[in-house]
Motif scaffolding. Structure first.
Motif, PDB file in Angstrom:
ATOM      1  N   THR A   1       0.850  -1.208   0.000  1.00 54.59           N
ATOM      2  CA  THR A   1       0.000   0.000   0.000  1.00 54.59           C
ATOM      3  C   THR A   1       0.880   1.250   0.000  1.00 54.59           C
ATOM      4  OG1 THR A   1      -0.181   0.661   2.339  1.00 54.59           O
ATOM      5  CG2 THR A   1      -1.517  -1.230   1.650  1.00 54.59           C
ATOM      6  N   MET A   2       0.207   2.375  -0.229  1.00 57.04           N
ATOM      7  CA  MET A   2       0.889   3.666  -0.081  1.00 57.04           C
ATOM      8  C   MET A   2       0.345   4.377   1.167  1.00 57.04           C
ATOM      9  SD  MET A   2       1.743   4.952  -3.866  1.00 57.04           S
ATOM     10  CE  MET A   2       0.262   5.846  -4.192  1.00 57.04           C
ATOM     11  N   GLY A   3      -0.265   3.618   2.090  1.00 51.90           N
ATOM     12  CA  GLY A   3      -0.782   4.220   3.320  1.00 51.90           C
ATOM     13  C   GLY A   3      -2.092   4.944   3.090  1.00 51.90           C
TER      14      GLY A   3
ATOM     15  N   THR B   1       8.797   6.976  -7.715  1.00 50.97           N
ATOM     16  CA  THR B   1       9.004   6.773  -9.156  1.00 50.97           C
ATOM     17  C   THR B   1       7.709   6.496  -9.920  1.00 50.97           C
ATOM     18  OG1 THR B   1       9.483   4.410  -8.919  1.00 50.97           O
ATOM     19  CG2 THR B   1      11.348   5.907  -8.806  1.00 50.97           C
ATOM     20  N   GLN B   2       6.608   6.260  -9.221  1.00 53.13           N
ATOM     21  CA  GLN B   2       5.362   6.046  -9.978  1.00 53.13           C
ATOM     22  C   GLN B   2       4.569   7.327 -10.156  1.00 53.13           C
ATOM     23  OE1 GLN B   2       3.952   3.120  -6.972  1.00 53.13           O
ATOM     24  NE2 GLN B   2       1.939   4.002  -7.296  1.00 53.13           N
ATOM     25  N   PHE B   3       5.061   8.418  -9.560  1.00 54.46           N
ATOM     26  CA  PHE B   3       4.403   9.729  -9.723  1.00 54.46           C
ATOM     27  C   PHE B   3       5.089  10.487 -10.844  1.00 54.46           C
ATOM     28  CE2 PHE B   3       3.330   8.485  -5.486  1.00 54.46           C
ATOM     29  CZ  PHE B   3       2.138   9.116  -5.163  1.00 54.46           C
TER      30      PHE B   3
ATOM     31  N   SER C   1      -1.866   7.810 -19.992  1.00 58.34           N
ATOM     32  CA  SER C   1      -2.063   9.114 -19.358  1.00 58.34           C
ATOM     33  C   SER C   1      -0.982   9.422 -18.320  1.00 58.34           C
ATOM     34  CB  SER C   1      -3.423   9.146 -18.657  1.00 58.34           C
ATOM     35  OG  SER C   1      -4.429   9.122 -19.625  1.00 58.34           O
ATOM     36  N   ARG C   2      -0.394   8.353 -17.756  1.00 57.69           N
ATOM     37  CA  ARG C   2       0.637   8.531 -16.716  1.00 57.69           C
ATOM     38  C   ARG C   2       1.854   7.717 -17.172  1.00 57.69           C
ATOM     39  NH1 ARG C   2      -1.877   7.099 -10.971  1.00 57.69           N
ATOM     40  NH2 ARG C   2      -0.039   8.273 -10.316  1.00 57.69           N
ATOM     41  N   PRO C   3       2.681   8.299 -18.075  1.00 61.20           N
ATOM     42  CA  PRO C   3       3.701   7.504 -18.769  1.00 61.20           C
ATOM     43  C   PRO C   3       4.764   6.860 -17.869  1.00 61.20           C
ATOM     44  CG  PRO C   3       3.486   9.705 -19.726  1.00 61.20           C
ATOM     45  CD  PRO C   3       2.639   9.695 -18.501  1.00 61.20           C
ATOM     46  N   THR C   4       4.975   7.358 -16.652  1.00 58.77           N
ATOM     47  CA  THR C   4       5.990   6.713 -15.802  1.00 58.77           C
ATOM     48  C   THR C   4       5.347   5.844 -14.725  1.00 58.77           C
ATOM     49  OG1 THR C   4       6.014   8.654 -14.370  1.00 58.77           O
ATOM     50  CG2 THR C   4       7.692   8.560 -16.103  1.00 58.77           C
ATOM     51  N   PHE C   5       4.030   5.807 -14.713  1.00 53.15           N
ATOM     52  CA  PHE C   5       3.316   5.174 -13.596  1.00 53.15           C
ATOM     53  C   PHE C   5       3.624   3.683 -13.454  1.00 53.15           C
ATOM     54  CE2 PHE C   5      -0.833   3.220 -12.187  1.00 53.15           C
ATOM     55  CZ  PHE C   5      -0.613   3.444 -10.839  1.00 53.15           C
ATOM     56  N   PHE C   6       3.390   2.920 -14.516  1.00 56.83           N
ATOM     57  CA  PHE C   6       3.538   1.468 -14.365  1.00 56.83           C
ATOM     58  C   PHE C   6       5.002   1.033 -14.283  1.00 56.83           C
ATOM     59  CE2 PHE C   6      -0.944   1.302 -15.943  1.00 56.83           C
ATOM     60  CZ  PHE C   6      -1.464   0.743 -14.782  1.00 56.83           C
TER      61      PHE C   6
ATOM     62  N   GLN D   1      -8.980  -4.870  -6.927  1.00 57.70           N
ATOM     63  CA  GLN D   1      -9.548  -4.774  -8.280  1.00 57.70           C
ATOM     64  C   GLN D   1      -9.727  -3.318  -8.703  1.00 57.70           C
ATOM     65  OE1 GLN D   1     -13.349  -6.872  -9.093  1.00 57.70           O
ATOM     66  NE2 GLN D   1     -13.676  -5.282 -10.656  1.00 57.70           N
ATOM     67  N   LYS D   2      -9.821  -2.400  -7.727  1.00 53.81           N
ATOM     68  CA  LYS D   2     -10.003  -0.991  -8.104  1.00 53.81           C
ATOM     69  C   LYS D   2      -8.941  -0.550  -9.119  1.00 53.81           C
ATOM     70  CE  LYS D   2      -8.419   2.695  -6.801  1.00 53.81           C
ATOM     71  NZ  LYS D   2      -7.612   3.496  -5.935  1.00 53.81           N
ATOM     72  N   ASP D   3      -7.709  -1.005  -8.895  1.00 55.48           N
ATOM     73  CA  ASP D   3      -6.614  -0.659  -9.818  1.00 55.48           C
ATOM     74  C   ASP D   3      -6.408  -1.858 -10.754  1.00 55.48           C
ATOM     75  OD1 ASP D   3      -5.373   1.982  -8.556  1.00 55.48           O
ATOM     76  OD2 ASP D   3      -5.959   0.657  -6.934  1.00 55.48           O
ATOM     77  N   ILE D   4      -7.369  -2.095 -11.623  1.00 55.32           N
ATOM     78  CA  ILE D   4      -7.405  -3.386 -12.338  1.00 55.32           C
ATOM     79  C   ILE D   4      -6.238  -3.560 -13.301  1.00 55.32           C
ATOM     80  CG2 ILE D   4      -8.941  -2.676 -14.252  1.00 55.32           C
ATOM     81  CD1 ILE D   4     -10.347  -5.529 -13.482  1.00 55.32           C
ATOM     82  N   GLN D   5      -5.813  -2.473 -13.937  1.00 53.09           N
ATOM     83  CA  GLN D   5      -4.698  -2.611 -14.887  1.00 53.09           C
ATOM     84  C   GLN D   5      -3.417  -2.978 -14.134  1.00 53.09           C
ATOM     85  OE1 GLN D   5      -4.162   0.871 -17.310  1.00 53.09           O
ATOM     86  NE2 GLN D   5      -2.613  -0.090 -18.615  1.00 53.09           N
ATOM     87  N   GLN D   6      -3.309  -2.453 -12.910  1.00 53.99           N
ATOM     88  CA  GLN D   6      -2.166  -2.784 -12.061  1.00 53.99           C
ATOM     89  C   GLN D   6      -2.159  -4.294 -11.763  1.00 53.99           C
ATOM     90  OE1 GLN D   6      -0.599  -0.201  -8.760  1.00 53.99           O
ATOM     91  NE2 GLN D   6      -1.896  -1.489  -7.517  1.00 53.99           N
ATOM     92  N   THR D   7      -3.355  -4.884 -11.543  1.00 58.95           N
ATOM     93  CA  THR D   7      -3.393  -6.319 -11.222  1.00 58.95           C
ATOM     94  C   THR D   7      -2.959  -7.143 -12.443  1.00 58.95           C
ATOM     95  OG1 THR D   7      -5.718  -6.684 -11.884  1.00 58.95           O
ATOM     96  CG2 THR D   7      -5.346  -5.970  -9.626  1.00 58.95           C
TER      97      THR D   7
ATOM     98  N   SER E   1      -7.649   6.463  -1.586  1.00 53.47           N
ATOM     99  CA  SER E   1      -6.978   7.418  -0.690  1.00 53.47           C
ATOM    100  C   SER E   1      -7.120   8.837  -1.226  1.00 53.47           C
ATOM    101  CB  SER E   1      -5.501   7.077  -0.565  1.00 53.47           C
ATOM    102  OG  SER E   1      -5.342   5.731  -0.217  1.00 53.47           O
ATOM    103  N   ARG E   2      -7.234   8.963  -2.542  1.00 55.46           N
ATOM    104  CA  ARG E   2      -7.302  10.301  -3.141  1.00 55.46           C
ATOM    105  C   ARG E   2      -8.698  10.925  -3.068  1.00 55.46           C
ATOM    106  NH1 ARG E   2      -3.445   8.083  -7.112  1.00 55.46           N
ATOM    107  NH2 ARG E   2      -1.516   9.276  -7.020  1.00 55.46           N
ATOM    108  N   ASN E   3      -9.713  10.190  -2.610  1.00 49.23           N
ATOM    109  CA  ASN E   3     -11.051  10.792  -2.537  1.00 49.23           C
ATOM    110  C   ASN E   3     -11.071  12.017  -1.608  1.00 49.23           C
ATOM    111  OD1 ASN E   3     -11.962   8.885  -4.300  1.00 49.23           O
ATOM    112  ND2 ASN E   3     -13.125   7.685  -2.804  1.00 49.23           N
TER     113      ASN E   3
END
Ligand code: ATP
Ligand code: PAF
Ligand code: BAL
Length: 378
Positions: A72-74, A103-105, A183-188, A211-217, A249-251
């Motif tokens: 997690t990122m807390g 590095t993912q930001f 959209s976030r070229p350094t994210f993955f 599952q919320k971050d499905i592409q990450q899974t 967390s960003r909500n």
């Protein structure tokens, strides 16, 4: 293109955010100084450096205890807790990592203002661990929190956040290049790199992602397979607020006005799911109604006065193959598909005296969500 990836602009941080960040590092520093630190009122160990964690991990192996990792990122919420509960069902020892991975930001993203709530996070973990113990049923325990320093995670110094930065990276393509990756070229690249490090350090038997971050899974499964990592990847369902908004967390960045309109993405995805359930299989049949709903809601908002309205931009609404995240024209009924989307809630116009603009004070907020279209049984 570039303005689309600014999930949050580089406005100065709200003073409350600065304070939160400072409080976070102060309480974490206390843990770094203590010998064998544990979270108050619990037996949960806190590791900040790798050697002590490795030693602990070796002992788990000798004691025949299997280990589950929840990265997690807390800024923990019920979505994280459900992953930890899931992990406790099949692992004797659960490790929760809390690390805001730079590095993912992207360079214009919200690294500096990302919510940091260490004291609340550790309290939530201690409470959950007590609940797990009280529930019986041979559940595992939250054995450790790994909250590494950036020096530990990036021993040669963190590579920059720019696309062209040099360094030791893990890249998983093409899955990491589309949708969120476009959209976030350094994210993955950042996610795969930090997860590879976490997996190498903790050496978990099982890892848990939402599952919320499905592409990450999909990306993590691909990484584990392609690098022959011998780790089992489990996915937990998306936990939602009462109205159906995916917890994130960003909500906290939204503020009241934008929160009221934040269901636009979920509603659009549900309309698309409805078309699939009614027999629609082509891209147009499934995504057409979703795009139309988003367009209508946007139109409705734009006709309100600037002090009331909310502006948002749909980044994408996607219909993709569940194993690769590549777009499909027609759903293969034997595989099903993934409906996913991202919406950018733009800064509120004409903020009113005392209006709640959210934790970071108002910049744009990126929301993501998805629905899995299940294969059709024949
Ligand atoms: N609502 C949720 N339900 C289930 N799992 C979730 C939910 N939100 C996040 N997770 C999962 O928790 C793990 C850690 O995520 P993270 O710490 O980034 O939280 P987040 O809420 O996704 O934050 P962000 O706002 O940065 O997206 C990831 O595997 C993520 O998919
Ligand atoms: C997996 C992860 C912890 C890596 O930093 C992050 O991307 C997240 O919280 O989803
Ligand atoms: N939950 C994904 C982490 C991120 O958006 O940076």
């Amino acid at each position: 293109m570039f303005s689309r990836i600014n999930i949050l602009t580089t406005r100065p941080l709200a003073s409350s955010t600065r304070l939160t960040t400072r409080a976070f590092s102060t309480s974490l520093t206390r843990f770094a100084r203590a010998k064998d630190p544990t979270i108050p009122n619990s037996s949960i160990k806190v590791f900040r450096e790798i050697p002590a964690l490795r030693q602990w991990r070796k002992q788990q192996l000798l004691d025949h205890r299997n280990v589950g990792l929840v990265p997690t990122m807390g800024a923990l919420h019920a979505g994280h807790l459900s992953l930890i509960r899931m992990a406790a069902k099949t692992n004797s020892s659960v490790v929760v990592s809390i690390y805001v991975n730079p590095t993912q930001f992207g360079i214009n993203e919200d690294l500096d203002s990302y919510p940091k709530t260490w004291d609340r996070d550790t309290q939530m973990l201690a409470e959950l661990d007590r609940e797990l113990a009280d529930e019986g049923g041979n559940l595992g325990k939250i054995a450790a929190v790994f909250a590494p320093t950036t020096g530990a995670m990036y021993p040669s110094g963190p590579p920059g956040q720019e696309v062209a930065s040099k360094g030791s990276f893990v890249t998983i393509t093409p899955v990491g290049e589309v949708l969120e990756g476009a959209s976030r070229p350094t994210f993955f690249r950042g996610v795969a790199t930090v997860c590879m490090k976490l997996f190498n350090i903790v050496q978990p038997d099982n890892v848990y992602f939402g599952q919320k971050d499905i592409q990450q899974t999909v990306l993590i499964r691909q990484m584990v397979k392609d690098f022959c990592m011998g780790i089992n990847v489990e996915i937990g369902e998306t936990i939602r607020e009462a109205d159906g908004l995916a917890m994130s967390s960003r909500n906290v960045y939204l503020g009241e006005r934008r929160r009221k309109v934040a269901m636009v993405l979920r509603n659009a995805l549900r309309v698309a799911e409805g078309s699939y359930n009614l027999g629609g299989r082509s891209r147009d049949e499934i995504l057409g109604p979703a795009n139309e709903l988003a367009r209508l809601l946007s139109f409705e908002q734009l006709h309100l006065s600037p002090e009331e309205r909310v502006r948002f931009e749909v980044d994408y609404i996607s219909l993709a193959d569940p194993e690769t995240m590549m777009e499909v024209d027609v759903v293969d009924e034997s595989k099903g598909a993934i409906l996913s989307g991202a919406v950018k809630m733009l800064p509120v116009e004409d903020p009113q005296e005392g209006e709640d603009l959210g934790l970071a004070g108002g910049p744009a907020v990126r929301l993501i969500d998805n629905i899995i279209l299940k294969p059709v049984k024949v």
